[in-house]
Design an enzyme around this catalytic site. Structure first.
Site, PDB file in Angstrom:
ATOM      1  N   SER A 144       3.343  -2.054  -3.162  1.00 29.78           N
ATOM      2  CA  SER A 144       4.197  -0.871  -3.146  1.00 29.78           C
ATOM      3  C   SER A 144       5.234  -1.000  -2.029  1.00 29.78           C
ATOM      4  CB  SER A 144       3.366   0.393  -2.985  1.00 29.78           C
ATOM      5  OG  SER A 144       4.149   1.544  -3.226  1.00 29.78           O
ATOM      6  N   LYS A 158       9.730   2.900   0.219  1.00 35.32           N
ATOM      7  CA  LYS A 158      10.662   3.740  -0.542  1.00 35.32           C
ATOM      8  C   LYS A 158       9.933   4.697  -1.484  1.00 35.32           C
ATOM      9  CE  LYS A 158      14.486   0.474  -0.240  1.00 35.32           C
ATOM     10  NZ  LYS A 158      13.840  -0.345   0.799  1.00 35.32           N
TER      11      LYS A 158
END
Length: 629
Positions: A418, A421
């Site tokens: 991940s 953001k």
């Protein structure tokens, strides 16, 4: 003497030089015994005995020197250790000669002390002959190079007065003689002031760099300290950046052990030098037991992160490595690299699209991966703002397909790559990655598979990262483009990012989002400014920084946690766990149905897509809300 000529005749010239040294050595010994051996026939040692000693010595020396391969060394690269060996072998050879004379020829020998003395004298003469040859050979190499005049000489300042500086100066004074005018050395040890390293004086500390550069018109600085913490390194480089000189940095000791010549190890400044923190080291001792003899799948295996994951996985001897990507060229490259390095391991490159649910299911049925690292994603923020449905198809439903396949085929661990953001996202890309995090946290509650996510910031050197862009713009003469003067980002190196990913599986119990403490964020404008200055250019005179405005979906400050997530410590001081959220798959399916509706009905209105995404991700905001515009 020409280098080529010496190479041709070295097998004759070196033994001849040693024979001459032996003759001179015995002559000097005779002088020690009598004022004039040649004019004193009543001496205790006759001319015949000296002649026998010389002949024996020539034979013995040749045998001993060849046994110890003294004629196989490269004269130009001999060191003090080689010279000591010459003296030691000369003493040994002289002792052997003395034993032959006494035990076999029954000659009356001088004292042991005198024998040792003649051995030392011959050894010193042999060393002297090697030094003369070395000087001649190096002079020939220098003469073949460029003839530098005072007009094209570069004024050079060296930072650091250690061994590295010594080796660099020696190289500059031999193979690159005349290219640089070395004005002096900087060293923070004030007790060394006035001392010299390889003939160059230490003339100041870091506080004197600006003054010295101005006084001597320094246009090049070599940073030669390899054992320095990043905080001090950053401080010194910031001082150097204000001088207008071009700065080159010597790599750390791990890189240097593969380089024979320190001068050629000097490199241009890198962003890692400017982070102001030491690289994060992670303890991967427990990883081997989790990966060894397992079938491991890496999606996005041809990307910059995926490639490094594959490299580090292979260090732990998996049963089989499956590398999946849609792009054949990058995947083919990493496959060739790993198969060449690990020819006896099972490594398979698979071309597939994670959007293709049936293809994914077929692959899981065939290979039954036990660990899945999911690095495949669309990650470029502006591109995804302009192509939002592609981000939804690939990031959200590609992840959904993999998650379901892992559940169906009893995969042990699933690790989602991940991004920061995903925290309070202001763009489609970040929002889709947040949905992915929600999917794995919800799925973990009802599956035997352990699902976790790893969240980190901008990766240095990855495809599309800002530093290669800045370097390219500087090389082309500018301008260097920055979207906003106040924009900041967290940075980490690819090895750091991948080490975090691998480390996470040792702590994973299921449902966690792992976060790395990456220190202080870096202001992008300051980064661009420093890279320009350390390239020897002046901001606004030689090259400009152009503020081009925020890109679609971009925000000023990235975050690593949402306010409501909280933090839980792990056994590693740099790794934390975000508190799991109470999502269920029913909640997630409801959100996914809204996104499916957009795809199934070919909705292209970006505002409708963003409004739908806000319903799915409550923390998704417009950039203006976050940036205070």
């Amino acid at each position: 003497m020409k280098v080529d000529s010496f190479g041709k005749y070295r097998n004759f010239l070196l033994p001849l030089a040693d024979c001459i040294s032996i003759i001179l050595g015995y002559y000097l010994m005779s002088v020690l015994i009598t004022d004039s051996f040649l004019m004193n026939p009543t001496s205790t040692i006759t001319a015949r005995e000296i002649l026998i000693s010389i002949v024996l010595s020539i034979i013995v020396f040749q045998i001993v020197f060849r046994i110890f391969k003294r004629y196989n060394t490269v004269i130009r690269y001999e060191t003090n250790q080689d010279y000591l060996i010459y003296i030691f072998l000369s003493i040994i050879s002289t002792i052997i000669v003395s034993l032959i004379e006494e035990l076999i020829l029954h000659m009356k020998n001088p004292s042991i002390k005198l024998n040792l003395t003649v051995g030392v004298i011959i050894g010193l003469l042999i060393v002297a002959s090697r030094l003369i040859l070395r000087y001649i050979l190096l002079a020939d190499v220098v003469n073949k190079g460029i003839n530098y005049t005072s007009e094209n000489q570069k004024k050079l300042l060296i930072i650091g007065g250690g061994y590295s500086a010594n080796d660099i100066i020696k190289t500059l004074n031999t193979t690159l003689k005349g290219r640089y005018d070395i004005v002096g050395i900087i060293d923070d040890n004030k007790k060394r002031m006035g001392y010299s390293v390889a003939g160059v004086r230490i003339i100041g500390t870091r506080d004197d760099i600006g003054r010295i550069c101005e006084k001597y018109n320094v246009d090049t600085i070599f940073f030669s300290i390899v054992t320095i913490d990043n905080k001090n390194k950053k401080e010194i480089l910031e001082i150097c950046s204000k001088t207008g000189a071009k700065v080159k940095v010597l790599p750390d000791l791990r890189e240097l052990i593969t380089e024979e010549n320190l001068y050629h190890s000097l490199r241009d400044i890198e962003i890692e030098d400017l982070l102001g923190r030491d690289p994060i080291r992670l303890d991967n001792n427990n990883i081997k037991s989790l990966i060894q003899d397992k079938t491991v799948l890496v999606t996005g295996g041809g990307g910059s992160i995926g490639e490094e994951i594959c490299r580090q996985i292979m260090l732990h001897n998996p049963k089989q490595l499956l590398m999946l990507d849609i792009y054949e060229n990058s995947l083919y490259s990493i496959e060739l690299e790993l198969k060449a390095k690990y020819p006896n391991n099972k490594i398979k490159a698979i071309i597939a699209n994670i959007r293709d649910e049936q293809r994914i299911m077929d692959l899981f049925e065939e290979y039954h991966p036990e660990i899945v690292f999911h690095a495949a994603a669309h990650k470029h923020v502006p591109l995804m703002e302009n192509n939002p449905t592609e981000a939804i198809k690939n990031n959200v439903f590609g992840t959904y397909n993999l998650v379901n396949a892992c559940d169906k085929f009893k995969t042990k661990k699933f690790i989602l790559i991940s991004t920061d953001k995903a925290v309070n996202p202001t763009n489609i890309m970040g929002a889709t990655k947040r949905v992915c995090e929600m999917i794995i946290q919800a799925k973990d509650k009802e599956s035997e598979t352990e699902y976790v996510a790893v969240r980190f910031g901008n990766v240095l050197g990855s495809n599309g990262s800002v530093v290669p862009l800045f370097k390219k713009q500087i090389a082309e003469g500018g301008p260097v483009t920055v979207t906003h003067k106040e924009i900041t980002r967290f940075f980490m190196t690819i090895p750091e990012a991948v080490a975090l990913v691998l480390q996470s599986i040792t702590y994973a119990k299921g449902g966690e989002i792992f976060v790395l403490n990456m220190g202080e964020p870096v202001k992008i404008y300051d980064l661009a400014k420093t890279l320009i200055e350390l390239s020897g250019l002046k901001l606004d005179e030689d090259i400009k920084i152009e503020i081009i405005g925020m890109r679609p979906g971009e925000k000023l400050y990235e975050e690593l946690l949402m306010d409501e997530e909280g933090l839980e410590e792990t056994n590693h001081e740099k790794i934390f766990i975000a508190e799991p959220k109470n999502f269920t798959m029913d909640d997630i399916e409801e959100k996914l149905d809204k996104l499916r509706y957009i795809l199934d009905n070919d909705i292209t209105d970006k505002q409708i897509i963003k409004d739908t995404m806000k319903e799915c991700v409550p923390t998704y905001k417009n950039p203006q809300e976050v940036n205070g515009e």
